[in-house]
Design an enzyme around this catalytic site. Structure first.
Site, PDB file in Angstrom:
ATOM      1  N   CYS A  37       0.865  -1.158   0.000  1.00 17.81           N
ATOM      2  CA  CYS A  37       0.000   0.000   0.000  1.00 17.81           C
ATOM      3  C   CYS A  37       0.912   1.221   0.000  1.00 17.81           C
ATOM      4  O   CYS A  37       2.015   1.190   0.532  1.00 17.81           O
ATOM      5  CB  CYS A  37      -0.937   0.110   1.190  1.00 17.81           C
ATOM      6  SG  CYS A  37      -2.117  -1.230   1.306  1.00 17.81           S
ATOM      7  N   ARG A  61       3.781  -0.446  -5.068  1.00 18.39           N
ATOM      8  CA  ARG A  61       3.455  -0.954  -3.737  1.00 18.39           C
ATOM      9  C   ARG A  61       2.124  -1.693  -3.696  1.00 18.39           C
ATOM     10  O   ARG A  61       1.742  -2.253  -2.675  1.00 18.39           O
ATOM     11  CB  ARG A  61       3.419   0.201  -2.727  1.00 18.39           C
ATOM     12  CG  ARG A  61       4.706   0.999  -2.673  1.00 18.39           C
ATOM     13  CD  ARG A  61       4.582   2.154  -1.723  1.00 18.39           C
ATOM     14  NE  ARG A  61       4.576   1.699  -0.342  1.00 18.39           N
ATOM     15  CZ  ARG A  61       5.655   1.554   0.395  1.00 18.39           C
ATOM     16  NH1 ARG A  61       6.843   1.806  -0.115  1.00 18.39           N
ATOM     17  NH2 ARG A  61       5.573   1.145   1.640  1.00 18.39           N
ATOM     18  N   TRP A 100      -2.700  -2.701  -1.629  1.00 19.16           N
ATOM     19  CA  TRP A 100      -2.397  -4.128  -1.776  1.00 19.16           C
ATOM     20  C   TRP A 100      -3.196  -4.780  -0.656  1.00 19.16           C
ATOM     21  O   TRP A 100      -2.924  -4.570   0.526  1.00 19.16           O
ATOM     22  CB  TRP A 100      -0.906  -4.387  -1.614  1.00 19.16           C
ATOM     23  CG  TRP A 100      -0.548  -5.832  -1.829  1.00 19.16           C
ATOM     24  CD1 TRP A 100      -0.348  -6.448  -3.020  1.00 19.16           C
ATOM     25  CD2 TRP A 100      -0.365  -6.826  -0.821  1.00 19.16           C
ATOM     26  NE1 TRP A 100      -0.050  -7.774  -2.816  1.00 19.16           N
ATOM     27  CE2 TRP A 100      -0.056  -8.034  -1.483  1.00 19.16           C
ATOM     28  CE3 TRP A 100      -0.436  -6.839   0.568  1.00 19.16           C
ATOM     29  CZ2 TRP A 100       0.191  -9.234  -0.809  1.00 19.16           C
ATOM     30  CZ3 TRP A 100      -0.197  -8.021   1.243  1.00 19.16           C
ATOM     31  CH2 TRP A 100       0.117  -9.201   0.560  1.00 19.16           C
ATOM     32  N   ASN A 142      -1.290   2.565   5.530  1.00 20.09           N
ATOM     33  CA  ASN A 142      -0.441   1.488   5.017  1.00 20.09           C
ATOM     34  C   ASN A 142       0.015   0.685   6.223  1.00 20.09           C
ATOM     35  O   ASN A 142       0.552   1.252   7.164  1.00 20.09           O
ATOM     36  CB  ASN A 142       0.775   2.092   4.289  1.00 20.09           C
ATOM     37  CG  ASN A 142       1.884   1.079   4.062  1.00 20.09           C
ATOM     38  OD1 ASN A 142       1.620  -0.094   3.836  1.00 20.09           O
ATOM     39  ND2 ASN A 142       3.120   1.530   4.116  1.00 20.09           N
ATOM     40  N   GLY A 143      -0.230  -0.628   6.215  1.00 16.87           N
ATOM     41  CA  GLY A 143       0.198  -1.463   7.338  1.00 16.87           C
ATOM     42  C   GLY A 143      -0.905  -2.417   7.745  1.00 16.87           C
ATOM     43  O   GLY A 143      -1.852  -2.647   6.984  1.00 16.87           O
ATOM     44  N   GLU A 177       5.814 -16.114 -10.815  1.00 17.14           N
ATOM     45  CA  GLU A 177       5.346 -14.756 -10.549  1.00 17.14           C
ATOM     46  C   GLU A 177       4.598 -14.135 -11.713  1.00 17.14           C
ATOM     47  O   GLU A 177       3.590 -13.483 -11.521  1.00 17.14           O
ATOM     48  CB  GLU A 177       6.549 -13.836 -10.273  1.00 17.14           C
ATOM     49  CG  GLU A 177       7.136 -13.923  -8.925  1.00 17.14           C
ATOM     50  CD  GLU A 177       8.167 -12.833  -8.718  1.00 17.14           C
ATOM     51  OE1 GLU A 177       9.219 -12.873  -9.380  1.00 17.14           O
ATOM     52  OE2 GLU A 177       7.925 -11.933  -7.908  1.00 17.14           O
ATOM     53  N   LYS A 214       5.691  -4.694  -5.266  1.00 17.51           N
ATOM     54  CA  LYS A 214       7.153  -4.610  -5.332  1.00 17.51           C
ATOM     55  C   LYS A 214       7.785  -4.534  -3.942  1.00 17.51           C
ATOM     56  O   LYS A 214       8.877  -5.014  -3.727  1.00 17.51           O
ATOM     57  CB  LYS A 214       7.525  -3.367  -6.148  1.00 17.51           C
ATOM     58  CG  LYS A 214       8.996  -3.209  -6.429  1.00 17.51           C
ATOM     59  CD  LYS A 214       9.432  -4.091  -7.561  1.00 17.51           C
ATOM     60  CE  LYS A 214      10.927  -4.044  -7.801  1.00 17.51           C
ATOM     61  NZ  LYS A 214      11.402  -5.305  -8.384  1.00 17.51           N
TER      62      LYS A 214
HETATM   63  O1  M6R Z   1      12.725  -5.752  -1.660  1.00 16.93           O
HETATM   64  P1  M6R Z   1      13.138  -7.138  -1.284  1.00 16.93           P
HETATM   65  O2  M6R Z   1      14.300  -7.638  -2.055  1.00 16.93           O
HETATM   66  O3  M6R Z   1      13.368  -7.292   0.197  1.00 16.93           O
HETATM   67  O4  M6R Z   1      11.907  -8.045  -1.664  1.00 16.93           O
HETATM   68  C1  M6R Z   1      11.877  -9.412  -1.365  1.00 16.93           C
HETATM   69  C2  M6R Z   1      10.812 -10.110  -2.168  1.00 16.93           C
HETATM   70  O5  M6R Z   1       9.559  -9.610  -1.864  1.00 16.93           O
HETATM   71  C3  M6R Z   1      11.063  -9.967  -3.670  1.00 16.93           C
HETATM   72  O6  M6R Z   1      12.320 -10.444  -4.023  1.00 16.93           O
HETATM   73  C4  M6R Z   1      10.002 -10.720  -4.474  1.00 16.93           C
HETATM   74  O7  M6R Z   1      10.159 -12.087  -4.292  1.00 16.93           O
HETATM   75  C5  M6R Z   1      10.094 -10.283  -5.946  1.00 16.93           C
HETATM   76  N1  M6R Z   1       8.803 -10.092  -6.479  1.00 16.93           N
HETATM   77  C6  M6R Z   1      10.845 -11.262  -6.775  1.00 16.93           C
HETATM   78  O8  M6R Z   1      10.750 -11.039  -8.130  1.00 16.93           O
END
Ligand code: M6R
Length: 614
Positions: free
Chosen positions: A2, A27, A77, A103-104, A494, A609
């Site tokens: 979010c 987000r 989200w 957000n949270g 994904e 993301k």
């Molecule tokens: O921002 P981060 O690297 O900590 O995020 C970790 C995962 O959420 C992230 O790698 C996720 O698996 C991606 N969508 C992979 O493509």
């Protein structure tokens, strides 16, 4: 996840909110909404799905808000309640005069809801957030002071939140607060911006103040007041952000993911600049703040991360153990934080995160810090919450990654691990000068080798399209490329929603082989080196069960032609560096399958993301 934005000033608010939300769409994109101050009431506009749906909705109502200069916005989200208009933020109290975005996750929302319902609150959504709107409104009815109502409400809320609040009584006031969720205030001339992340404010101002947990900021058009949870006024630390507005463009590529895959050779060059000068000189890594004696005696490292970053960490373990002889434990942050971990001041804890905001990893590194460990962060966001917790910080400099599926940040994380492992090996004297020379010279050639792969992407596209209609996909590898198999499978899952799994090839015979038949594609990451022959035998075993065999290889072995129906050739490279090369075709396979199937490549369903909830 979010994203929230807020604005108070003299400009037309809706454009600012929409621009901000567009920058925060990474987000979440389950729904979007804005609330703007009207003459007699606050007007709220919401839409399910992506921001473009809200933009269309707003066009219909443009006369209603054209003079409005105060408002808040949200991109969702979904955590509590389906992704529909009713659950979309902003949320309000019964009378609609108090409006919030959040957000949270509010962990005690059920208890709060029960209490508030007894007092007459009428809940319309299934969200946790709505309880906060009613709670603040009830307190406000007594105090008539919005800041005080927010402050007292936060005493009753448990969980994580970034909140931005407005009230129709207060035509020149916006209140924001946070706990375990990111929030900053952009400072302009007679205007203030609130946002979950920098890109939302940077087109307007570079001056900003990061909020710390439990601080509450009250913004009017020409003033800002900061207090702590007890109401004590605090000094305001406004800093100049080292950011330039970036126009996020696909540069002619159909998707950001494809553009980001193509950026990888330059990303690697960027990571190496200033650190790897030549094969003869030692790696320079001033970012590591542990002194050399401590590093020499270091015998335990823990690496914590999630998702793709966790796969980078797994390769990090492999190379640190190989190059430096230091024992490395790696763990998913979400598991690490809920068990009794053996971590102390003699352990180096490495957190890896593209965003630097992932809630599980952030909590994990805070726990490790509290136990006295030196915390080293490898992140693409040197301005993130994790970076602010770091004792040592290695920024990976991959540039903004828009596509939800991580590609270039993964490769940049891997290169950072190679640099770190070689740096430590040089201090600990655990590698021969010949091995050091060879690995450093070959690392400098990796960008060119990736360029070679990208120049043959059409053959990879053909292969991807050939298998695009499969329901399942298996990736196998051994040794250092086992995490590559996991990451290849994650990329495919994904963005194409195909059930893909990565296995250490030796494990196939312990169960997964039962799934193999003529409908199952099995991709072997068959890089020359210590496990090549073993993996070849495992591939034979899979072929004997009629699986549709694909090889990703740097071998020219003629006999592969009998075993595999497709062979994706990659440039030769020594085994220890091969994950940097092997990953590129796997990213392309995932991309081309998803594109062929017509999926939303850059914003796959159900994902975001930046995952800022536990
Ligand atoms: O921002 P981060 O690297 O900590 O995020 C970790 C995962 O959420 C992230 O790698 C996720 O698996 C991606 N969508 C992979 O493509």
């Amino acid at each position: 996840m979010c994203g929230i934005v807020g604005y108070i000033g003299t400009r037309q608010v809706v454009d600012i909110l929409l621009n901000g939300l567009e920058q925060l769409e990474y987000r979440g994109y389950d729904s979007a909404g804005v609330a703007v101050m009207g003459e007699n009431k606050i007007n709220i506009y919401k839409a399910e799905g992506k921001l473009e749906n809200l933009s269309s909705e707003l066009l219909i109502h443009k006369d209603e808000y054209k003079n409005s200069t105060l408002g808040i916005g949200h991109i969702r989200w979904a955590t509590h309640g389906a992704p529909n208009v009713i659950n979309a933020h902003p949320h309000t109290c019964n009378c609609g005069r108090l409006v919030i975005v959040h957000n949270g996750i509010i962990e005690n929302y059920k208890e709060l809801k029960a209490e508030l319902e007894k007092k007459g609150a009428k809940f319309r959504s299934q969200t946790d957030t709505e309880a906060v709107a009613h709670l603040i409104a009830y307190i406000y009815n007594d105090t008539k002071d919005l800041t005080e109502a927010v402050r007292l409400a936060t005493k009753k809320i448990e969980g994580a939140y970034a909140l931005c609040v407005m009230h129709s009584d207060k035509k020149d006031e916006l209140v924001a607060t946070k706990r375990n969720a990111p929030l900053l205030v952009g400072v302009g001339d007679d205007e203030y911006f609130v946002a979950s992340d920098v890109p939302a404010i940077i087109p307007y101002t570079k001056r900003a103040m990061y909020l710390n947990d439990n601080q509450i900021v009250t913004l009017t058009r020409n003033d800002m007041t900061l207090i702590d949870a007890e109401g004590k006024e605090l000094p305001k630390k406004v800093e100049t952000l080292p950011w330039e507005p970036v126009a996020l463009s696909k540069m002619g590529y159909k998707h950001f993911m494809l553009k980001e895959i193509h950026e990888q050779p330059d990303v690697i060059r960027n990571v190496l600049v200033g650190k790897l000068h030549s094969a003869q000189t030692p790696i320079k890594l001033d970012e590591v703040k542990l002194n050399k004696d401590t590093l020499k005696n270091l015998n335990r490292i823990q690496i914590i991360a999630c998702g793709t970053s966790l796969h980078a960490a797994m390769i990090g373990k492999y190379i640190i153990e190989d190059f430096c002889g230091i024992s490395v434990d790696i763990e998913a942050s979400s598991e690490y934080i809920y068990r009794k971990t053996v971590t102390d001041e003699h352990t180096l804890v490495i957190g890896v995160s593209q965003s630097g905001e992932t809630a599980d990893t952030l909590t994990a590194i805070k726990q490790a810090k509290a136990k006295g460990s030196h915390v080293l962060i490898i992140t693409n966001r040197p301005d993130s919450a994790m970076a602010r917790e770091a004792d040592s910080l290695i920024p990976v400099n991959a540039g903004i990654e828009v596509s939800v599926a991580a590609t270039k940040s993964y490769i940049a994380q891997l290169v950072s691990f190679y640099l770190l492992a070689i740096y430590m090996a040089e201090i600990k004297n655990t590698m021969s000068s010949k091995a050091l020379y060879e690995i450093k010279s070959e690392m400098m050639l990796v960008p060119q080798k990736i360029e070679q792969i990208l120049s043959h992407k059409e053959t990879i596209k053909q292969c991807a399209q050939h298998y695009a209609n499969t329901k399942d996909f298996i990736y196998v590898a051994r040794g250092i490329n086992y995490p590559t198999a996991l990451e290849g499978a994650l990329k495919l899952k994904e963005i194409s929603y195909i059930n893909a799994t990565g296995y250490p090839a030796g494990e196939l015979k312990h169960g997964p082989i039962a799934m193999l038949d003529e409908s199952m594609p099995v991709l072997s990451i068959l890089m020359k080196g210590s496990v090549y022959e073993k993996l070849l035998s495992n591939s034979e075993e899979a072929k004997a069960r009629n699986a549709r065999m694909i090889a990703l290889t740097n071998s020219k072995d003629e006999k592969l032609k009998d075993l595999f129906e497709y062979i994706i050739e990659v440039p030769d490279i020594q085994e220890l560096l091969s994950p940097l090369i092997a990953m590129i075709p796997l990213q392309l396979i995932a991309y081309y399958i998803a594109e062929y199937l017509g999926k939303d490549v850059d914003q796959p369903r159900n994902l975001a993301k930046s995952v800022t909830v536990e």
